[in-house]
Design a protein around this motif. Structure first.
Motif, PDB file in Angstrom:
ATOM      1  N   PRO A 230      -6.451 -14.198  36.247  1.00  0.00           N
ATOM      2  CA  PRO A 230      -6.444 -14.165  37.718  1.00  0.00           C
ATOM      3  C   PRO A 230      -5.035 -14.128  38.310  1.00  0.00           C
ATOM      4  O   PRO A 230      -4.844 -13.621  39.414  1.00  0.00           O
ATOM      5  CB  PRO A 230      -7.163 -15.472  38.099  1.00  0.00           C
ATOM      6  CG  PRO A 230      -7.966 -15.843  36.890  1.00  0.00           C
ATOM      7  CD  PRO A 230      -7.179 -15.364  35.713  1.00  0.00           C
ATOM      8  N   ALA A 231      -4.056 -14.640  37.572  1.00  0.00           N
ATOM      9  CA  ALA A 231      -2.692 -14.688  38.086  1.00  0.00           C
ATOM     10  C   ALA A 231      -1.903 -13.429  37.752  1.00  0.00           C
ATOM     11  O   ALA A 231      -0.704 -13.350  38.040  1.00  0.00           O
ATOM     12  CB  ALA A 231      -1.962 -15.915  37.535  1.00  0.00           C
ATOM     13  N   ALA A 232      -2.542 -12.436  37.164  1.00  0.00           N
ATOM     14  CA  ALA A 232      -1.828 -11.195  36.831  1.00  0.00           C
ATOM     15  C   ALA A 232      -1.294 -10.529  38.091  1.00  0.00           C
ATOM     16  O   ALA A 232      -1.924 -10.574  39.154  1.00  0.00           O
ATOM     17  CB  ALA A 232      -2.756 -10.240  36.088  1.00  0.00           C
ATOM     18  N   SER A 233      -0.125  -9.905  37.961  1.00  0.00           N
ATOM     19  CA  SER A 233       0.429  -9.081  39.044  1.00  0.00           C
ATOM     20  C   SER A 233       0.034  -7.641  38.772  1.00  0.00           C
ATOM     21  O   SER A 233       0.161  -7.158  37.643  1.00  0.00           O
ATOM     22  CB  SER A 233       1.956  -9.193  39.097  1.00  0.00           C
ATOM     23  OG  SER A 233       2.356 -10.512  39.361  1.00  0.00           O
ATOM     24  N   ILE A 234      -0.440  -6.946  39.800  1.00  0.00           N
ATOM     25  CA  ILE A 234      -0.853  -5.557  39.655  1.00  0.00           C
ATOM     26  C   ILE A 234       0.062  -4.674  40.496  1.00  0.00           C
ATOM     27  O   ILE A 234       0.279  -4.943  41.680  1.00  0.00           O
ATOM     28  CB  ILE A 234      -2.323  -5.374  40.074  1.00  0.00           C
ATOM     29  CG1 ILE A 234      -3.234  -6.120  39.098  1.00  0.00           C
ATOM     30  CG2 ILE A 234      -2.703  -3.887  40.131  1.00  0.00           C
ATOM     31  CD1 ILE A 234      -4.686  -6.167  39.506  1.00  0.00           C
ATOM     32  N   LEU A 235       0.618  -3.656  39.859  1.00  0.00           N
ATOM     33  CA  LEU A 235       1.507  -2.714  40.548  1.00  0.00           C
ATOM     34  C   LEU A 235       0.821  -1.367  40.643  1.00  0.00           C
ATOM     35  O   LEU A 235       0.363  -0.813  39.633  1.00  0.00           O
ATOM     36  CB  LEU A 235       2.827  -2.565  39.791  1.00  0.00           C
ATOM     37  CG  LEU A 235       3.637  -3.838  39.558  1.00  0.00           C
ATOM     38  CD1 LEU A 235       4.933  -3.517  38.824  1.00  0.00           C
ATOM     39  CD2 LEU A 235       3.932  -4.553  40.871  1.00  0.00           C
ATOM     40  N   ARG A 236       0.783  -0.823  41.848  1.00  0.00           N
ATOM     41  CA  ARG A 236       0.180   0.490  42.087  1.00  0.00           C
ATOM     42  C   ARG A 236       1.259   1.458  42.569  1.00  0.00           C
ATOM     43  O   ARG A 236       1.479   1.610  43.768  1.00  0.00           O
ATOM     44  CB  ARG A 236      -0.916   0.393  43.154  1.00  0.00           C
ATOM     45  CG  ARG A 236      -2.135  -0.405  42.762  1.00  0.00           C
ATOM     46  CD  ARG A 236      -3.104  -0.446  43.934  1.00  0.00           C
ATOM     47  NE  ARG A 236      -4.374  -1.083  43.596  1.00  0.00           N
ATOM     48  CZ  ARG A 236      -5.359  -1.286  44.469  1.00  0.00           C
ATOM     49  NH1 ARG A 236      -5.201  -0.893  45.738  1.00  0.00           N
ATOM     50  NH2 ARG A 236      -6.477  -1.870  44.091  1.00  0.00           N
ATOM     51  N   PRO A 237       1.948   2.125  41.654  1.00  0.00           N
ATOM     52  CA  PRO A 237       2.969   3.088  42.094  1.00  0.00           C
ATOM     53  C   PRO A 237       2.365   4.421  42.502  1.00  0.00           C
ATOM     54  O   PRO A 237       1.307   4.825  42.017  1.00  0.00           O
ATOM     55  CB  PRO A 237       3.847   3.244  40.853  1.00  0.00           C
ATOM     56  CG  PRO A 237       2.924   2.977  39.708  1.00  0.00           C
ATOM     57  CD  PRO A 237       1.918   1.956  40.205  1.00  0.00           C
ATOM     58  N   SER A 238       3.057   5.118  43.407  1.00  0.00           N
ATOM     59  CA  SER A 238       2.747   6.511  43.688  1.00  0.00           C
ATOM     60  C   SER A 238       3.283   7.332  42.516  1.00  0.00           C
ATOM     61  O   SER A 238       3.564   6.791  41.449  1.00  0.00           O
ATOM     62  CB  SER A 238       3.377   6.933  45.013  1.00  0.00           C
ATOM     63  OG  SER A 238       3.047   8.266  45.334  1.00  0.00           O
ATOM     64  N   VAL A 239       3.442   8.625  42.671  1.00  0.00           N
ATOM     65  CA  VAL A 239       3.976   9.471  41.599  1.00  0.00           C
ATOM     66  C   VAL A 239       5.368   8.963  41.225  1.00  0.00           C
ATOM     67  O   VAL A 239       6.230   8.803  42.082  1.00  0.00           O
ATOM     68  CB  VAL A 239       4.063  10.934  42.068  1.00  0.00           C
ATOM     69  CG1 VAL A 239       4.743  11.788  41.020  1.00  0.00           C
ATOM     70  CG2 VAL A 239       2.678  11.474  42.370  1.00  0.00           C
ATOM     71  N   VAL A 240       5.571   8.706  39.944  1.00  0.00           N
ATOM     72  CA  VAL A 240       6.838   8.138  39.471  1.00  0.00           C
ATOM     73  C   VAL A 240       7.757   9.268  39.006  1.00  0.00           C
ATOM     74  O   VAL A 240       7.347  10.137  38.238  1.00  0.00           O
ATOM     75  CB  VAL A 240       6.598   7.134  38.337  1.00  0.00           C
ATOM     76  CG1 VAL A 240       7.917   6.482  37.920  1.00  0.00           C
ATOM     77  CG2 VAL A 240       5.594   6.056  38.771  1.00  0.00           C
ATOM     78  N   PHE A 241       9.007   9.253  39.468  1.00  0.00           N
ATOM     79  CA  PHE A 241       9.947  10.296  39.074  1.00  0.00           C
ATOM     80  C   PHE A 241      11.167   9.698  38.392  1.00  0.00           C
ATOM     81  O   PHE A 241      11.486   8.511  38.540  1.00  0.00           O
ATOM     82  CB  PHE A 241      10.368  11.144  40.282  1.00  0.00           C
ATOM     83  CG  PHE A 241      11.294  10.441  41.244  1.00  0.00           C
ATOM     84  CD1 PHE A 241      12.668  10.519  41.095  1.00  0.00           C
ATOM     85  CD2 PHE A 241      10.791   9.706  42.319  1.00  0.00           C
ATOM     86  CE1 PHE A 241      13.520   9.878  41.981  1.00  0.00           C
ATOM     87  CE2 PHE A 241      11.638   9.066  43.208  1.00  0.00           C
ATOM     88  CZ  PHE A 241      13.017   9.148  43.035  1.00  0.00           C
ATOM     89  N   GLY A 242      11.863  10.537  37.645  1.00  0.00           N
ATOM     90  CA  GLY A 242      13.059  10.144  36.918  1.00  0.00           C
ATOM     91  C   GLY A 242      13.346  11.197  35.863  1.00  0.00           C
ATOM     92  O   GLY A 242      12.583  12.159  35.706  1.00  0.00           O
ATOM     93  N   PRO A 243      14.417  11.046  35.101  1.00  0.00           N
ATOM     94  CA  PRO A 243      14.833  12.095  34.166  1.00  0.00           C
ATOM     95  C   PRO A 243      13.755  12.567  33.191  1.00  0.00           C
ATOM     96  O   PRO A 243      13.774  13.724  32.784  1.00  0.00           O
ATOM     97  CB  PRO A 243      15.993  11.429  33.417  1.00  0.00           C
ATOM     98  CG  PRO A 243      16.566  10.477  34.412  1.00  0.00           C
ATOM     99  CD  PRO A 243      15.391   9.946  35.180  1.00  0.00           C
TER     100      PRO A 243
END
Length: 337
Positions: free
Chosen positions: A145-158
């Motif tokens: 229940p204490a998990a952190s959830i990350l919802r990124p948009s399209v991820v860019f980088g090299p």
């Protein structure tokens, strides 16, 4: 939160390598759970001798997952796919694997978990990708229940599969397409004359987010108890239409490629054919994803809450998109001195 040992599932991937590097720089011992540990050995120089350990793990194997999370202070799950092949289905990897990792991490006494999901995760979404991402989030929260959830948009980088894909297309094709729902229609101009609006509103919108910012967000969530149990939407400082994305690619590659609108029905036809490729350029499920904007909703906290200022795409793209420029535009003249 003091971290001594962290297990990163999918740590050899695009986002994973950034998180592994950050963990190693802080003296954390990192287990990298991957399908191919030999292929992940490039991660070892990111830390001290023996600090980063790639481990062969089949996430469908209960015993293998249990071994790799045993003794860990934190767990990061980055496992995700954009298309299904054989046993590698959305259900198996987005839902079942996430549930297994969370359940066995909880049983091992892991203090905290970060689950990397995606903007648009919704059990009512038309795209199976988005539905299973939401189901995976729910499965994680049932056990952690204490998990952190990350919802990124399209991820860019090299090493991204987004701008690099379009950059490669600009080198091979005379046009870059963008898909529109509201284009190719009759309209009236300011003088009341009939005209054809081909491009409409420019297609679906994206909010590209820099891979380093996503990695920083994961680290912040791992180390800050106040962020446990929260879900964050991660988007860059600007939203772009698909047309603007293609125009940005043309600008960065310095090519004369034309950006042209294409009706969504063409995308569906293309996807029905291209989905049989070993690595499909587009699938029917991805077309469904494209029909919904990939931007933050504004109803959940984001980078500002995490104390992170997101990086603009224009600041990073010149560092790697120049590889797609015509050769004569990369010539450096040296004057004998």
């Amino acid at each position: 939160m003091a971290l001594r040992r962290v297990t990163v599932f999918g740590g050899s991937g695009f986002i994973g390598r950034q998180i592994v590097q950050r963990l190693a720089s802080q003296g954390v011992r990192v287990r990298v759970a991957v399908r191919d540990p030999i292929g992940a050995e490039f991660l070892k120089p990111l830390g001290d001798l023996g600090q980063i350990a790639p481990m062969k793990v089949n996430v469908m194997d209960e015993a293998a997952v249990a071994r790799v999370v045993d003794g860990a202070d934190g767990v990061v799950n980055l496992i995700g796919i954009l298309y299904e092949k054989g046993r590698r289905t959305f259900q198996a990897l987005h839902v079942d694997a996430a549930e297994r990792i969370a359940r066995l991490s909880a049983a091992a006494g892991v203090a905290h978990m970060v689950q990397i999901s995606a903007i648009g995760a919704d059990t009512n979404a038309a795209a199976k990708y988005a539905r299973t991402k939401a189901e995976g989030e729910a499965a994680v929260r049932r056990h952690m229940p204490a998990a952190s959830i990350l919802r990124p948009s399209v991820v860019f980088g090299p090493h991204d599969d987004f701008f690099n894909l379009f950059g490669g297309m600009s080198r091979l094709l005379p046009v870059l397409p963008y898909y529109v729902k509201d284009g190719f229609r009759l309209v009236r101009d300011e003088q009341g004359r009939r005209a054809i609006d081909l491009g409409g509103s420019g297609g679906p919108r994206f909010q590209p987010v820099y891979v380093g910012d996503v990695a920083d967000a994961a680290m912040t969530c791992l180390q800050t108890p106040a962020f446990q149990g929260q879900t964050f939407e991660l988007g860059g400082p600007r939203a772009y239409t698909m047309r603007e994305i293609m125009e940005l690619v043309v600008e960065q590659t310095e090519r004369s490629t034309h950006v042209v609108p294409v009706p969504f029905w063409v995308a569906r036809v293309q996807a029905s054919v291209l989905q049989v490729m070993p690595k499909p350029l587009i699938t029917p499920d991805q077309v469904k994803l494209l029909e919904t904007d990939n931007i933050v909703s504004g109803t959940l906290p984001g980078f500002e809450a995490l104390g992170i200022e997101p990086t603009a795409a224009e600041a990073v793209l010149p560092t790697y998109m120049n590889r797609f420029r015509p050769h004569h535009r990369n010539v450096i003249l040296r004057v004998p001195g």
